[in-house]
Motif scaffolding. Structure first.
Motif, PDB file in Angstrom:
ATOM      1  N   GLN A 159       0.859  -1.184   0.000  1.00  0.00           N
ATOM      2  CA  GLN A 159       0.000   0.000   0.000  1.00  0.00           C
ATOM      3  C   GLN A 159       0.892   1.229   0.000  1.00  0.00           C
ATOM      4  OE1 GLN A 159      -2.302   0.944   3.557  1.00  0.00           O
ATOM      5  NE2 GLN A 159      -4.167   0.282   2.518  1.00  0.00           N
TER       6      GLN A 159
ATOM      7  N   THR B  66      -3.326   0.652   8.241  1.00  0.00           N
ATOM      8  CA  THR B  66      -2.762   1.466   7.155  1.00  0.00           C
ATOM      9  C   THR B  66      -3.868   1.691   6.141  1.00  0.00           C
ATOM     10  OG1 THR B  66      -2.035  -0.400   5.803  1.00  0.00           O
ATOM     11  CG2 THR B  66      -0.510   0.367   7.499  1.00  0.00           C
ATOM     12  N   TYR B  67      -3.860   2.878   5.553  1.00  0.00           N
ATOM     13  CA  TYR B  67      -4.957   3.154   4.610  1.00  0.00           C
ATOM     14  C   TYR B  67      -4.465   3.983   3.433  1.00  0.00           C
ATOM     15  CZ  TYR B  67      -4.977   7.449   7.321  1.00  0.00           C
ATOM     16  OH  TYR B  67      -4.587   8.595   7.981  1.00  0.00           O
TER      17      TYR B  67
ATOM     18  N   ILE C 282      -2.217  -2.478  13.816  1.00  0.00           N
ATOM     19  CA  ILE C 282      -1.667  -1.427  12.960  1.00  0.00           C
ATOM     20  C   ILE C 282      -2.684  -1.257  11.834  1.00  0.00           C
ATOM     21  CG2 ILE C 282       0.215  -0.787  11.400  1.00  0.00           C
ATOM     22  CD1 ILE C 282       1.822  -3.036  12.997  1.00  0.00           C
TER      23      ILE C 282
ATOM     24  N   LYS D 230      -2.263 -11.269  11.965  1.00  0.00           N
ATOM     25  CA  LYS D 230      -3.306 -11.535  10.980  1.00  0.00           C
ATOM     26  C   LYS D 230      -3.611 -10.225  10.243  1.00  0.00           C
ATOM     27  CE  LYS D 230      -7.816 -13.763  10.767  1.00  0.00           C
ATOM     28  NZ  LYS D 230      -8.466 -12.534  10.215  1.00  0.00           N
TER      29      LYS D 230
ATOM     30  N   ASP E 136      -6.382  -8.150   7.889  1.00  0.00           N
ATOM     31  CA  ASP E 136      -7.718  -8.058   7.265  1.00  0.00           C
ATOM     32  C   ASP E 136      -7.708  -6.898   6.279  1.00  0.00           C
ATOM     33  OD1 ASP E 136      -8.598 -10.132   8.824  1.00  0.00           O
ATOM     34  OD2 ASP E 136      -9.428  -8.844  10.399  1.00  0.00           O
TER      35      ASP E 136
ATOM     36  N   MET F 165     -15.664   4.958   4.054  1.00  0.00           N
ATOM     37  CA  MET F 165     -14.838   4.687   2.871  1.00  0.00           C
ATOM     38  C   MET F 165     -15.678   4.156   1.701  1.00  0.00           C
ATOM     39  SD  MET F 165     -12.855   1.295   4.304  1.00  0.00           S
ATOM     40  CE  MET F 165     -12.068   0.833   2.770  1.00  0.00           C
TER      41      MET F 165
ATOM     42  N   GLN G 150     -10.178  -2.148  -1.326  1.00  0.00           N
ATOM     43  CA  GLN G 150      -9.321  -2.709  -2.366  1.00  0.00           C
ATOM     44  C   GLN G 150      -8.009  -3.264  -1.823  1.00  0.00           C
ATOM     45  OE1 GLN G 150     -10.530  -2.757  -5.682  1.00  0.00           O
ATOM     46  NE2 GLN G 150     -12.231  -2.329  -4.299  1.00  0.00           N
TER      47      GLN G 150
ATOM     48  N   LEU H 102     -14.295  -0.337  12.903  1.00  0.00           N
ATOM     49  CA  LEU H 102     -14.358  -0.793  11.503  1.00  0.00           C
ATOM     50  C   LEU H 102     -15.742  -0.585  10.919  1.00  0.00           C
ATOM     51  CD1 LEU H 102     -12.177  -3.977  11.896  1.00  0.00           C
ATOM     52  CD2 LEU H 102     -11.599  -1.876  10.657  1.00  0.00           C
TER      53      LEU H 102
ATOM     54  N   SER I 295      -8.643   1.719   0.207  1.00  0.00           N
ATOM     55  CA  SER I 295      -7.978   0.504   0.702  1.00  0.00           C
ATOM     56  C   SER I 295      -7.607   0.713   2.161  1.00  0.00           C
ATOM     57  CB  SER I 295      -6.705   0.296  -0.120  1.00  0.00           C
ATOM     58  OG  SER I 295      -5.907  -0.710   0.449  1.00  0.00           O
ATOM     59  N   LEU I 296      -7.963  -0.267   2.997  1.00  0.00           N
ATOM     60  CA  LEU I 296      -7.678  -0.161   4.427  1.00  0.00           C
ATOM     61  C   LEU I 296      -7.238  -1.535   4.918  1.00  0.00           C
ATOM     62  CD1 LEU I 296      -9.093   2.168   6.805  1.00  0.00           C
ATOM     63  CD2 LEU I 296      -9.660  -0.131   7.535  1.00  0.00           C
ATOM     64  N   TYR I 297      -6.053  -1.593   5.535  1.00  0.00           N
ATOM     65  CA  TYR I 297      -5.552  -2.883   6.049  1.00  0.00           C
ATOM     66  C   TYR I 297      -5.476  -2.825   7.573  1.00  0.00           C
ATOM     67  CZ  TYR I 297      -3.669  -3.475   1.275  1.00  0.00           C
ATOM     68  OH  TYR I 297      -3.503  -3.569  -0.074  1.00  0.00           O
ATOM     69  N   ILE I 298      -5.868  -3.909   8.199  1.00  0.00           N
ATOM     70  CA  ILE I 298      -5.761  -4.041   9.659  1.00  0.00           C
ATOM     71  C   ILE I 298      -4.826  -5.210   9.933  1.00  0.00           C
ATOM     72  CG2 ILE I 298      -7.037  -4.266  11.821  1.00  0.00           C
ATOM     73  CD1 ILE I 298      -8.330  -2.128  10.184  1.00  0.00           C
ATOM     74  N   TYR I 299      -3.690  -4.911  10.571  1.00  0.00           N
ATOM     75  CA  TYR I 299      -2.782  -5.975  11.007  1.00  0.00           C
ATOM     76  C   TYR I 299      -3.044  -6.188  12.490  1.00  0.00           C
ATOM     77  CZ  TYR I 299      -0.144  -4.895   6.721  1.00  0.00           C
ATOM     78  OH  TYR I 299       0.240  -4.691   5.419  1.00  0.00           O
ATOM     79  N   LYS I 300      -3.367  -7.416  12.844  1.00  0.00           N
ATOM     80  CA  LYS I 300      -3.756  -7.679  14.245  1.00  0.00           C
ATOM     81  C   LYS I 300      -2.790  -8.658  14.905  1.00  0.00           C
ATOM     82  CE  LYS I 300      -8.009  -8.986  13.011  1.00  0.00           C
ATOM     83  NZ  LYS I 300      -9.452  -9.303  13.061  1.00  0.00           N
TER      84      LYS I 300
ATOM     85  N   GLU J 147     -15.613   1.317  -0.724  1.00  0.00           N
ATOM     86  CA  GLU J 147     -14.899   0.054  -0.778  1.00  0.00           C
ATOM     87  C   GLU J 147     -14.418  -0.296  -2.184  1.00  0.00           C
ATOM     88  OE1 GLU J 147     -15.674  -3.041   1.810  1.00  0.00           O
ATOM     89  OE2 GLU J 147     -16.832  -1.879   3.246  1.00  0.00           O
TER      90      GLU J 147
END
Lengths: 87, 87
Positions: free
Chosen positions: A29, B6-7, B4, A72, A74, B53, A78, B46, B59-64, B55
């Protein structure tokens, strides 16, 4: 280990930083790379990055997770690919 | 858990996304938030973000990471603060 690298660098250095990171990790990203990497390779990558960046201006964070099973991801919206950047 | 976020979103939605994330997490770098959060709060966050947003564009990512001890963060160069964005 699994790492996430995020960076916020001056425009004139972005391409160089991105090109270097792409040798070691996966662009995921805008200003974000991720992937599995050995400690040795990560050290080499960081050594090269710190030669490119201006430490008094630029910012680079490395999030490290020893066991990739412990993290993990998610995705909402996009999933960006490297090519998206050049469309 | 430690997350974390990120978008990469269209410019006209960045402030709204950032404002919403700031209610739950800590801004740490351009397009990056992090912090400890409960599952319930993350779900609520979320839920609200996906209403903001687009969709099919954003773009949006979630690191868990369930156990915050399993993730380590190294900083190279500057540690950005939220105010840096508005200088």
């Amino acid at each position: 280990m699994f790492v996430i690298v995020t960076y916020d660098v001056e425009v004139k250095r972005i391409n160089k930083i991105r090109k270097k990171l792409k040798e070691y990790l996966v662009w995921t990203q805008n200003s974000v790379f991720e992937g599995e990497i050995t400690k040795g390779k990560l050290d080499r990558c960081l050594n090269e990055l710190t030669k490119i960046m201006k430490e008094n201006i630029d910012s680079l964070y490395i999030y490290k997770v020893e066991n990739p099973k412990h993290i993990k991801k998610d995705i909402y919206g996009q999933e960006k690919s490297f090519d998206d950047m050049f469309l």
